[in-house]
Design a protein around this motif. Structure first.
Motif, PDB file in Angstrom:
ATOM      1  N   ILE A   1      -4.239  -6.153  63.441  1.00  0.00           N
ATOM      2  CA  ILE A   1      -4.298  -5.918  62.005  1.00  0.00           C
ATOM      3  C   ILE A   1      -3.965  -7.211  61.282  1.00  0.00           C
ATOM      4  O   ILE A   1      -3.093  -7.979  61.722  1.00  0.00           O
ATOM      5  CB  ILE A   1      -3.327  -4.774  61.592  1.00  0.00           C
ATOM      6  CG1 ILE A   1      -3.528  -4.390  60.132  1.00  0.00           C
ATOM      7  CG2 ILE A   1      -1.877  -5.147  61.887  1.00  0.00           C
ATOM      8  CD1 ILE A   1      -2.730  -3.166  59.703  1.00  0.00           C
TER       9      ILE A   1
ATOM     10  N   TYR B   1     -12.123   5.789  61.207  1.00  0.00           N
ATOM     11  CA  TYR B   1     -10.983   4.919  60.931  1.00  0.00           C
ATOM     12  C   TYR B   1     -10.761   4.843  59.421  1.00  0.00           C
ATOM     13  O   TYR B   1     -11.705   4.628  58.660  1.00  0.00           O
ATOM     14  CB  TYR B   1     -11.236   3.530  61.514  1.00  0.00           C
ATOM     15  CG  TYR B   1     -11.085   3.503  63.017  1.00  0.00           C
ATOM     16  CD1 TYR B   1     -12.057   4.064  63.841  1.00  0.00           C
ATOM     17  CD2 TYR B   1      -9.956   2.957  63.612  1.00  0.00           C
ATOM     18  CE1 TYR B   1     -11.906   4.081  65.225  1.00  0.00           C
ATOM     19  CE2 TYR B   1      -9.796   2.952  64.993  1.00  0.00           C
ATOM     20  CZ  TYR B   1     -10.774   3.514  65.790  1.00  0.00           C
ATOM     21  OH  TYR B   1     -10.623   3.529  67.152  1.00  0.00           O
ATOM     22  N   TYR B   2      -9.508   4.988  59.026  1.00  0.00           N
ATOM     23  CA  TYR B   2      -9.144   5.008  57.615  1.00  0.00           C
ATOM     24  C   TYR B   2      -8.146   3.899  57.297  1.00  0.00           C
ATOM     25  O   TYR B   2      -7.180   3.688  58.041  1.00  0.00           O
ATOM     26  CB  TYR B   2      -8.479   6.341  57.243  1.00  0.00           C
ATOM     27  CG  TYR B   2      -9.334   7.560  57.411  1.00  0.00           C
ATOM     28  CD1 TYR B   2      -9.385   8.241  58.624  1.00  0.00           C
ATOM     29  CD2 TYR B   2     -10.089   8.058  56.346  1.00  0.00           C
ATOM     30  CE1 TYR B   2     -10.157   9.372  58.774  1.00  0.00           C
ATOM     31  CE2 TYR B   2     -10.866   9.193  56.488  1.00  0.00           C
ATOM     32  CZ  TYR B   2     -10.906   9.848  57.702  1.00  0.00           C
ATOM     33  OH  TYR B   2     -11.670  10.977  57.851  1.00  0.00           O
ATOM     34  N   CYS B   3      -8.386   3.249  56.182  1.00  0.00           N
ATOM     35  CA  CYS B   3      -7.419   2.292  55.673  1.00  0.00           C
ATOM     36  C   CYS B   3      -6.500   3.020  54.681  1.00  0.00           C
ATOM     37  O   CYS B   3      -6.959   3.862  53.893  1.00  0.00           O
ATOM     38  CB  CYS B   3      -8.131   1.144  54.966  1.00  0.00           C
ATOM     39  SG  CYS B   3      -7.028  -0.100  54.266  1.00  0.00           S
TER      40      CYS B   3
ATOM     41  N   TRP C   1      -3.837   1.196  59.244  1.00  0.00           N
ATOM     42  CA  TRP C   1      -5.089   1.787  59.704  1.00  0.00           C
ATOM     43  C   TRP C   1      -4.767   3.027  60.531  1.00  0.00           C
ATOM     44  O   TRP C   1      -3.886   2.977  61.409  1.00  0.00           O
ATOM     45  CB  TRP C   1      -5.883   0.795  60.553  1.00  0.00           C
ATOM     46  CG  TRP C   1      -6.520  -0.304  59.774  1.00  0.00           C
ATOM     47  CD1 TRP C   1      -6.010  -1.539  59.507  1.00  0.00           C
ATOM     48  CD2 TRP C   1      -7.814  -0.273  59.171  1.00  0.00           C
ATOM     49  NE1 TRP C   1      -6.887  -2.283  58.763  1.00  0.00           N
ATOM     50  CE2 TRP C   1      -8.018  -1.523  58.550  1.00  0.00           C
ATOM     51  CE3 TRP C   1      -8.829   0.677  59.082  1.00  0.00           C
ATOM     52  CZ2 TRP C   1      -9.182  -1.851  57.855  1.00  0.00           C
ATOM     53  CZ3 TRP C   1      -9.996   0.361  58.406  1.00  0.00           C
ATOM     54  CH2 TRP C   1     -10.164  -0.884  57.793  1.00  0.00           C
ATOM     55  N   TYR C   2      -5.509   4.086  60.253  1.00  0.00           N
ATOM     56  CA  TYR C   2      -5.386   5.336  60.987  1.00  0.00           C
ATOM     57  C   TYR C   2      -6.738   5.678  61.582  1.00  0.00           C
ATOM     58  O   TYR C   2      -7.767   5.134  61.172  1.00  0.00           O
ATOM     59  CB  TYR C   2      -4.970   6.472  60.044  1.00  0.00           C
ATOM     60  CG  TYR C   2      -3.563   6.386  59.512  1.00  0.00           C
ATOM     61  CD1 TYR C   2      -3.205   5.409  58.588  1.00  0.00           C
ATOM     62  CD2 TYR C   2      -2.586   7.285  59.923  1.00  0.00           C
ATOM     63  CE1 TYR C   2      -1.914   5.336  58.100  1.00  0.00           C
ATOM     64  CE2 TYR C   2      -1.293   7.225  59.437  1.00  0.00           C
ATOM     65  CZ  TYR C   2      -0.968   6.242  58.524  1.00  0.00           C
ATOM     66  OH  TYR C   2       0.322   6.180  58.039  1.00  0.00           O
ATOM     67  N   ARG C   3      -6.732   6.590  62.528  1.00  0.00           N
ATOM     68  CA  ARG C   3      -8.001   7.093  63.042  1.00  0.00           C
ATOM     69  C   ARG C   3      -7.891   8.573  63.333  1.00  0.00           C
ATOM     70  O   ARG C   3      -6.813   9.082  63.619  1.00  0.00           O
ATOM     71  CB  ARG C   3      -8.446   6.328  64.284  1.00  0.00           C
ATOM     72  CG  ARG C   3      -7.641   6.596  65.558  1.00  0.00           C
ATOM     73  CD  ARG C   3      -8.147   5.682  66.670  1.00  0.00           C
ATOM     74  NE  ARG C   3      -7.459   5.940  67.930  1.00  0.00           N
ATOM     75  CZ  ARG C   3      -7.613   5.170  69.025  1.00  0.00           C
ATOM     76  NH1 ARG C   3      -8.424   4.118  68.989  1.00  0.00           N
ATOM     77  NH2 ARG C   3      -6.967   5.475  70.134  1.00  0.00           N
TER      78      ARG C   3
ATOM     79  N   ASP D   1     -12.907   1.197  52.880  1.00  0.00           N
ATOM     80  CA  ASP D   1     -12.958   0.732  54.270  1.00  0.00           C
ATOM     81  C   ASP D   1     -14.400   0.708  54.738  1.00  0.00           C
ATOM     82  O   ASP D   1     -15.219   1.522  54.344  1.00  0.00           O
ATOM     83  CB  ASP D   1     -12.086   1.605  55.197  1.00  0.00           C
ATOM     84  CG  ASP D   1     -12.026   3.057  54.784  1.00  0.00           C
ATOM     85  OD1 ASP D   1     -10.952   3.668  54.893  1.00  0.00           O
ATOM     86  OD2 ASP D   1     -13.077   3.586  54.344  1.00  0.00           O
TER      87      ASP D   1
ATOM     88  N   CYS E   1     -10.991  -3.666  54.841  1.00  0.00           N
ATOM     89  CA  CYS E   1     -10.393  -2.786  53.834  1.00  0.00           C
ATOM     90  C   CYS E   1     -10.258  -3.580  52.549  1.00  0.00           C
ATOM     91  O   CYS E   1      -9.514  -4.567  52.509  1.00  0.00           O
ATOM     92  CB  CYS E   1      -9.028  -2.287  54.311  1.00  0.00           C
ATOM     93  SG  CYS E   1      -8.158  -1.247  53.113  1.00  0.00           S
TER      94      CYS E   1
ATOM     95  N   LEU F   1      -9.065  -4.879  60.584  1.00  0.00           N
ATOM     96  CA  LEU F   1      -8.647  -4.395  61.888  1.00  0.00           C
ATOM     97  C   LEU F   1      -9.653  -4.925  62.899  1.00  0.00           C
ATOM     98  O   LEU F   1     -10.795  -4.469  62.956  1.00  0.00           O
ATOM     99  CB  LEU F   1      -8.593  -2.861  61.934  1.00  0.00           C
ATOM    100  CG  LEU F   1      -8.076  -2.291  63.249  1.00  0.00           C
ATOM    101  CD1 LEU F   1      -6.588  -2.612  63.415  1.00  0.00           C
ATOM    102  CD2 LEU F   1      -8.291  -0.779  63.324  1.00  0.00           C
TER     103      LEU F   1
END
Length: 117
Positions: free
Chosen positions: A69, A93-95, A36-38, A6, A22, A80
């Motif tokens: 997204i 932020y994580y994919c 996607w997370y954060r 990411d 990503c 994102l």
């Protein structure tokens, strides 16, 4: 081996519109979905946006209408788009790509988005 990378974070002014990317390499099949997370400082990692098994998208309440997204058909690239950013959107932020038919799941290392004037 599957790798998730990411990118696209950085220092952004309030109201800015960066796009996170990503990149997924390795062998994944069509059972994998992307999300996607954060994680804000001192807080838990939370889902922000994701594709479901049917391809439909879902968004966490605070980002609805501001984040979008997207992905390519092969699930090798995801994005994102973040619009109208607020200071409270500051987070890493994580994919994530995970299979809905097995326990396989792969994470990116995260990209920091820091909203500040």
């Amino acid at each position: 081996q599957v790798q998730v990378k990411d990118s696209g974070g950085g220092l952004v002014q309030p109201g800015g519109s960066p796009r996170l990317s990503c990149a997924v390499s390795g062998s994944i099949d069509n059972t994998f979905v992307m999300g996607w997370y954060r994680q804000a400082p001192g807080e838990q990692r939370l889902l922000v946006a994701a594709f479901g098994r049917s391809g439909r998208t879902s968004y966490r309440g605070p980002v609805k209408g501001r984040f979008t997204i997207s992905r390519d058909n092969a699930n090798t690239m995801g994005y994102l788009q973040m619009d109208s950013l607020r200071p409270e959107d500051t987070a890493v932020y994580y994919c994530d790509v995970r299979s809905w038919s097995s326990a396989l799941e792969y994470w990116g290392r995260g990209t920091l988005v820091n909203i500040s004037s």
